[in-house]
Design a protein around this motif. Structure first.
Motif, PDB file in Angstrom:
ATOM      1  N   GLY A 185       4.563   9.635  10.108  1.00 53.85           N
ATOM      2  CA  GLY A 185       3.443   8.784   9.751  1.00 53.85           C
ATOM      3  C   GLY A 185       3.793   7.313   9.787  1.00 53.85           C
ATOM      4  N   PRO A 186       2.943   6.482   9.193  1.00 54.65           N
ATOM      5  CA  PRO A 186       3.130   5.026   9.257  1.00 54.65           C
ATOM      6  C   PRO A 186       4.356   4.556   8.492  1.00 54.65           C
ATOM      7  CG  PRO A 186       1.393   5.578   7.712  1.00 54.65           C
ATOM      8  CD  PRO A 186       1.750   6.853   8.406  1.00 54.65           C
ATOM      9  N   LEU A 187       4.836   3.394   8.879  1.00 55.97           N
ATOM     10  CA  LEU A 187       5.917   2.759   8.147  1.00 55.97           C
ATOM     11  C   LEU A 187       5.375   2.112   6.868  1.00 55.97           C
ATOM     12  CD1 LEU A 187       7.770   1.031  11.128  1.00 55.97           C
ATOM     13  CD2 LEU A 187       8.380   3.184  10.010  1.00 55.97           C
ATOM     14  N   VAL A 188       6.248   1.948   5.884  1.00 60.81           N
ATOM     15  CA  VAL A 188       5.841   1.319   4.625  1.00 60.81           C
ATOM     16  C   VAL A 188       6.779   0.170   4.293  1.00 60.81           C
ATOM     17  CG1 VAL A 188       4.781   3.415   3.714  1.00 60.81           C
ATOM     18  CG2 VAL A 188       7.194   2.952   3.243  1.00 60.81           C
ATOM     19  N   GLY A 202       3.507   4.901  -1.053  1.00 65.86           N
ATOM     20  CA  GLY A 202       4.046   3.798  -0.273  1.00 65.86           C
ATOM     21  C   GLY A 202       2.959   2.821   0.115  1.00 65.86           C
ATOM     22  N   LEU A 203       3.338   1.563   0.243  1.00 70.82           N
ATOM     23  CA  LEU A 203       2.433   0.494   0.661  1.00 70.82           C
ATOM     24  C   LEU A 203       2.649   0.212   2.138  1.00 70.82           C
ATOM     25  CD1 LEU A 203       0.374  -1.748  -0.210  1.00 70.82           C
ATOM     26  CD2 LEU A 203       2.370  -3.224  -0.616  1.00 70.82           C
ATOM     27  N   SER A 204       1.572   0.203   2.918  1.00 70.46           N
ATOM     28  CA  SER A 204       1.678  -0.015   4.356  1.00 70.46           C
ATOM     29  C   SER A 204       2.308  -1.359   4.678  1.00 70.46           C
ATOM     30  CB  SER A 204       0.298   0.081   5.011  1.00 70.46           C
ATOM     31  OG  SER A 204      -0.560  -0.952   4.535  1.00 70.46           O
ATOM     32  N   VAL A 205       2.796  -1.500   5.885  1.00 71.24           N
ATOM     33  CA  VAL A 205       3.471  -2.727   6.292  1.00 71.24           C
ATOM     34  C   VAL A 205       2.535  -3.927   6.179  1.00 71.24           C
ATOM     35  CG1 VAL A 205       4.570  -3.916   8.231  1.00 71.24           C
ATOM     36  CG2 VAL A 205       5.122  -1.527   7.765  1.00 71.24           C
TER      37      VAL A 205
END
Length: 247
Positions: A185-188, A202-205
């Motif tokens: 999935g997305p990076l944080v 987690g908080l998205s980039v």
């Protein structure tokens, strides 16, 4: 009128499903402790997630910080834009950041342990530790490079978000090896572990999305969209005491 409130969010399992507490916005009786999720806006002001899962407006007088954490006992500490630590306290009935605390430079992210121990990330992206907020100087941790944010779990585990927005885990602050978590999935850019119900988010980039880590698939799944109210960091802790303006 001003009222002192404890903003409480309930959540469930680490890497599992989420639920929100229905506890009200008044100071609770008894000894129950509840984890609260905090954030810092792009304008460097503190916000808190309320009992409905909604974020408050920026807390009055809470500028200017880049990261926040909660000490045992509920006192919130913030990393100022000057990379020093401050305490959220009342002076003559007006709440604001008090400090800077002596010998706390130069840090950009901080977390607190159950006994008041602090682990931070300094401006050189190295992990640092001190026994208490006012206990001595920062000490560099071995093999502590290179991170942008750090998180402490009550069982002793340490999670670090490195420069490449990958998450690493370590079973103990001072010993053991770092292991990279393979998460789909997305990076944080930031991660917090809510110990009460054992869940990580987690908080998205870009700071505009919050994800929950699903243990079954080891992937980030949607938790909350922040729309235009993007954050630069997250924080958490048990029953932080925060003063709000009531309209």
């Amino acid at each position: 009128m001003k009222v002192s409130v404890l903003l409480v969010i309930g959540v469930i399992c680490f890497f599992q499903q989420t639920r929100t507490s229905s506890v009200g916005l008044l100071r609770r009786d008894g000894n129950d402790n509840h984890v609260t999720l905090l954030g810092v806006t792009e304008n460097n002001e503190m916000v808190v997630q309320d009992e409905d899962g909604e974020w408050t407006d920026p807390i009055e007088n809470s500028c200017c910080v880049i990261n926040v954490a909660v000490q045992p006992g509920g006192i919130v500490i913030g990393v100022g834009t000057d990379n020093q630590l401050y305490e959220w306290k009342s002076r003559g009935g007006e709440w604001s950041w008090v400090g800077p605390v002596e010998n706390t430079c130069c840090v950009k992210s901080v977390r607190t342990g159950t006994r008041g121990q602090l682990i931070g990330v300094n401006t050189d992206d190295r992990l640092i530790v001190r026994s208490t907020l006012r206990g001595g100087a920062w000490r560099k941790l071995p093999k502590g490079c290179c991170y942008q944010n750090i998180e402490i779990v009550n069982d002793g585990r340490i999670y670090g978000v490195n420069r490449n927005n990958k998450i690493k885990v370590k079973t103990d602050i001072f010993t053991g090896r770092w292991k990279t978590l393979k998460i789909e999935g997305p990076l944080v850019r930031d991660v917090v572990h809510l110990d009460e119900d054992d869940i990580s988010i987690g908080l998205s980039v870009d700071g505009c999305e919050i994800y929950q880590l699903d243990h079954g698939t080891m992937s980030w799944v949607p938790y909350m969209s922040l729309n235009d109210n993007c954050l630069i960091s997250l924080g958490e802790g048990e029953d932080p005491v925060i003063e709000l303006q009531e309209n």
